[in-house]
Enzyme design. Structure first.
Site, short mmCIF file in Angstrom:
data_model
loop_
_atom_site.label_atom_id
_atom_site.label_comp_id
_atom_site.label_asym_id
_atom_site.label_seq_id
_atom_site.Cartn_x
_atom_site.Cartn_y
_atom_site.Cartn_z
N CYS A 2 0.82 -1.20 0.00
CA CYS A 2 0.00 0.00 0.00
C CYS A 2 0.86 1.25 0.00
CB CYS A 2 -0.90 -0.01 1.22
SG CYS A 2 -1.78 -1.57 1.40
N ARG A 27 2.37 1.41 -5.99
CA ARG A 27 2.53 0.52 -4.84
C ARG A 27 1.30 -0.38 -4.63
NH1 ARG A 27 6.62 2.19 -1.47
NH2 ARG A 27 5.72 0.93 0.17
N TRP A 75 -3.09 -2.37 -1.72
CA TRP A 75 -2.83 -3.64 -2.38
C TRP A 75 -3.37 -4.68 -1.41
CZ3 TRP A 75 -0.29 -8.37 -1.91
CH2 TRP A 75 -0.07 -9.07 -3.10
N ASN A 101 -0.10 -0.02 6.04
CA ASN A 101 0.58 -0.82 5.01
C ASN A 101 1.30 -1.95 5.73
OD1 ASN A 101 2.07 -1.86 2.89
ND2 ASN A 101 3.66 -0.29 3.02
N GLY A 102 0.91 -3.19 5.46
CA GLY A 102 1.53 -4.31 6.17
C GLY A 102 0.50 -5.38 6.49
N GLU A 484 14.13 -13.82 -17.44
CA GLU A 484 13.69 -12.43 -17.33
C GLU A 484 12.73 -12.04 -18.46
OE1 GLU A 484 13.23 -8.47 -16.02
OE2 GLU A 484 13.58 -10.41 -15.09
N LYS A 488 8.91 -10.72 -17.87
CA LYS A 488 8.40 -9.44 -18.40
C LYS A 488 7.09 -9.66 -19.17
CE LYS A 488 10.15 -6.95 -16.33
NZ LYS A 488 11.03 -7.56 -15.42
N GLU A 491 4.20 -10.69 -16.70
CA GLU A 491 3.68 -9.72 -15.72
C GLU A 491 2.96 -8.54 -16.36
OE1 GLU A 491 8.11 -8.04 -14.57
OE2 GLU A 491 6.50 -7.83 -13.11
N HIS A 507 14.32 -32.16 -22.20
CA HIS A 507 13.89 -33.00 -21.07
C HIS A 507 12.44 -32.73 -20.68
CE1 HIS A 507 18.10 -34.12 -20.80
NE2 HIS A 507 18.37 -32.83 -20.88
N LYS A 606 4.86 -2.50 -7.04
CA LYS A 606 6.27 -2.25 -7.32
C LYS A 606 7.20 -2.82 -6.26
CE LYS A 606 9.70 -0.66 -9.64
NZ LYS A 606 10.08 -1.38 -10.84
C1 AGP Z 1 9.85 -7.24 -11.72
O1 AGP Z 1 9.48 -6.66 -12.89
C2 AGP Z 1 8.87 -7.21 -10.65
N1 AGP Z 1 8.44 -5.91 -10.37
C3 AGP Z 1 9.29 -7.95 -9.40
O2 AGP Z 1 9.57 -9.27 -9.75
C4 AGP Z 1 10.51 -7.38 -8.67
O3 AGP Z 1 11.66 -7.61 -9.38
C5 AGP Z 1 10.61 -8.04 -7.29
O4 AGP Z 1 9.45 -7.75 -6.57
C6 AGP Z 1 11.85 -7.57 -6.53
O5 AGP Z 1 11.76 -6.21 -6.27
P1 AGP Z 1 13.04 -5.45 -5.70
O6 AGP Z 1 14.12 -5.51 -6.74
O7 AGP Z 1 12.54 -4.06 -5.46
O8 AGP Z 1 13.43 -6.12 -4.43
#
Ligand code: AGP
Length: 611
Positions: A2, A27, A75, A101-102, A484, A488, A491, A507, A606
């Site tokens: 949040c 966030r 969130w 937040n938490g 990666e 991308k 997500e 495999h 994020k």
């Molecule tokens: C990546 O695009 C995502 N936003 C997510 O996997 C991110 O890399 C992960 O949450 C780690 O975040 P950080 O690098 O801020 O620790």
């Protein structure tokens, strides 16, 4: 995770906290809410499900006037993302409003007890127990800060909270354990916020709260206390970034802006750190002597998501050039599996935000077991940056798009710098060191070269818009790039995708190959190139559609692949910085064509500040 903003001062608080909240929307965006302590001494609360724009529409022009306010973007963790569960939450009498937040882990027990004591709950959230706990003491006359401290001593879990009360109209009380929170100091006004981007329009002077701290904030002063009400001396930090850096700057999305910023973000990551003559680098923030670094017998890199992919590349680099046994650990697994670390282990936590709960906890666990800890972090002043023994800042600038892009390439550069430091203290020769330094220095230009091919990648994306599955394959340093690329795409476009070491395909995943399955190969001319070419032939033999990332001038693979994107030549260990760029663009263009919200993909946030 949040986003929280609070304000107390002379200006109209509602619009100020709402504007700040918009900068925190990355966030979490399940619901949003606002509480304003109005001129008649009452708290007015407004909430709406979904994005902040829905709250703005609900408010229209009837902004409550008042000089103290809280705002929250959610969130969801406990309770569905709807208007009832949206924050702020109020107590039974409407005296208090609270945002959080938490996660409150013992909320069910506390709730049962509070209901027995006559409290009426309106939401399904864990958070609501907090406002009723504060109510218990505050409405009996205890000052707000004392009531908050007493309430927090009863809760297990993590929190960043802010509370206002009709009994103390110009006061915001905030507290933190586990979730980031800062006090921002203005001129005759003060803010609290989850991160600095919410307040940059008003001030750059901030005080970061540490775990177990409470802030009592008024227009002309603020006090930082611990839970036993003892005063704490704190440093005021000046934020480097300015407002422009957190604007989209004419790009359609923050993600595209951040992809295109990579030549500059890489220059910033390398600036003042390359010592070509000595074939080594200068890292001022490691806070470890050469003796300390020579005592390191094992390196454990821990992270989550994209940062974990960068760690995999770091592992390959460290073993190849510094010859130090290295491992990569998912932070969420590492912290609970009784890991073997000691004073000869260097644990490196990699995190763009510096706030990811699992990575933070893994580093704390490593420290508790006697290991030295380093942080490779982008956000200056973040919790991980403040808690590790030393570190490397990426200086990539703010990354607002939820999908990490420029932080990833800067993380790889930072890992190369750390590898050079460790390697040159061991067996890596000055000639080898010079070559790596020269290739690092050439990267920003080469990245710009690849990014100039964006229109070509956009054409390739056109043909993948309706794909339902995509396979990414790479070997060696480019296996993590396959992971990666798949992440991308998943997500931001919601297309299912998997990354695999190319040889692993035989495999199992090869069973998926048919003329409908696009296969993206990351195949620069490195030490394992010929092996990858064989894998491409295996896929072509089964009618698979191949998109290949190849080295400029590679005519061999050009014949095999259906489409390809060329990247300049560089050292094997640095190819991921170039080979990932077309994959970032591919995911971006496919997601845009599918009408997805690229900067705020569904269900994501994020920085993940809860477990
Ligand atoms: C990546 O695009 C995502 N936003 C997510 O996997 C991110 O890399 C992960 O949450 C780690 O975040 P950080 O690098 O801020 O620790």
């Amino acid at each position: 995770m949040c986003g929280i903003v609070g304000y107390t001062g002379a200006r109209s608080a509602g619009p100020l906290v709402l504007d700040g909240l918009k900068r925190l929307e990355y966030r979490g965006y399940d619901s949003a809410g606002l509480a304003v302590l109005n001129g008649e001494g009452r708290i007015e609360v407004f909430k709406a499900p979904g994005k902040i724009s829905a709250l703005e529409n609900a408010l229209g022009s009837r902004f409550p006037s008042g000089h103290t306010a809280l705002a929250h973007t959610r969130w969801a963790t406990h309770g569905a993302p709807n208007v009832v569960n949206a924050h702020p939450h109020t107590d039974c009498g409407g005296t208090l409003a609270l945002v959080h937040n938490g996660i409150i882990e013992n909320a069910p027990t506390l709730r049962t007890a509070l209901v027995k004591r006559g409290h009426v709950f309106r939401s399904e959230t864990d958070t609501e127990v907090l406002v009723h706990l504060v109510e218990e003491l505050h409405t009996k006359g205890a000052p707000l800060a004392d009531a908050v401290a007493a309430a927090l001593q009863q809760v297990d879990g993590t929190y960043g909270i802010a509370v206002i009360s009709t009994r103390e109209p110009d006061t915001v009380v905030a507290a933190r354990r586990g979730s980031p929170l800062l006090v921002a100091i203005g001129n005759g006004e003060n803010f609290v916020a989850s991160d600095a981007s919410a307040v940059l329009a008003h001030t750059r002077s901030v005080v970061y709260l540490d775990d177990g701290e409470i802030a009592v904030v008024r227009p002309r002063d603020y006090r930082i206390l611990d839970l036993s009400a003892a005063e704490k001396e704190k440093t005021v930090t000046q934020i480097e970034w300015d407002l422009a850096t957190i604007e989209r700057g004419g790009y359609a999305h923050f993600m595209l802006k951040e992809i295109m910023e990579q030549p500059d973000s890489l220059r910033n990551a390398l600036r003042g750190r390359l010592l070509e003559e000595d074939g080594t680098v200068r890292l001022g923030g490691l806070n470890l002597t050469d003796e300390d670094l020579l005592k390191v017998r094992r390196i454990v890199m821990t992270a989550c998501g994209t940062s974990w992919h960068a760690a995999l590349i770091g592992e390959y680099m460290m073993e190849e050039l510094a010859r130090i046994p290295s491992e990569v650990e998912y932070a969420s697994e590492f912290r609970y599996r009784n890991p073997i670390v000691d004073e000869h282990t260097l644990v490196v936590g990699i995190s763009q935000s510096g706030e990811t709960a699992d990575t933070l906890a893994a580093l704390r666990e490593a420290k508790r077991r006697g290991a030295r800890t380093l942080g490779i972090v982008n956000v200056v002043g973040s919790t991980i940056a403040r808690e590790v023994d030393g570190g490397i800042y990426l200086h990539a600038g703010p990354e607002i798009g939820v999908a990490s892009t420029k932080a990833f390439t800067s993380q790889i550069a930072a890992l190369a710098l750390l590898t050079l430091t460790m390697g040159r203290l061991r067996s890596l020769s000055i000639l080898q060191g010079r070559e790596v330094v020269r290739c690092l220095a050439r990267l920003p230009e080469q990245v710009a070269q690849v990014l100039s091919k964006a229109p070509h990648v956009e054409q390739i994306a056109e043909r993948l818009v309706r794909a339902t599955n995509v396979l990414y394959l790479g070997r060696g340093y480019n296996f993590p790039v396959a992971l990666e690329g798949a992440l991308k795409l998943k997500e931001i476009s919601y297309i299912h995708a998997e990354g695999y070491p190319a040889a692993e395909m035989k495999h199992g995943p090869i069973a998926l190959i048919d003329d409908l399955m696009p296969v993206v190969f990351i195949a620069p001319q490195d030490a394992v190139y010929q092996k990858v070419v064989s894998n491409v032939e295996e896929v072509k033999a089964r009618g698979g559609r191949v998109i290949a990332i190849v080295t400029e001038g590679d005519t061999g693979l050009a014949k095999l692949a259906d489409q390809q994107v060329e990247i300049p030549e560089t050292l094997d260990l640095l190819t991921p910085v170039l080979s990932v760029l077309p994959l970032q663009l591919l995911a971006y263009y496919i997601a845009v064509r599918r009408g997805c919200n690229v900067d705020q993909p569904r269900n994501l946030a994020k920085s993940v500040t809860v477990e």
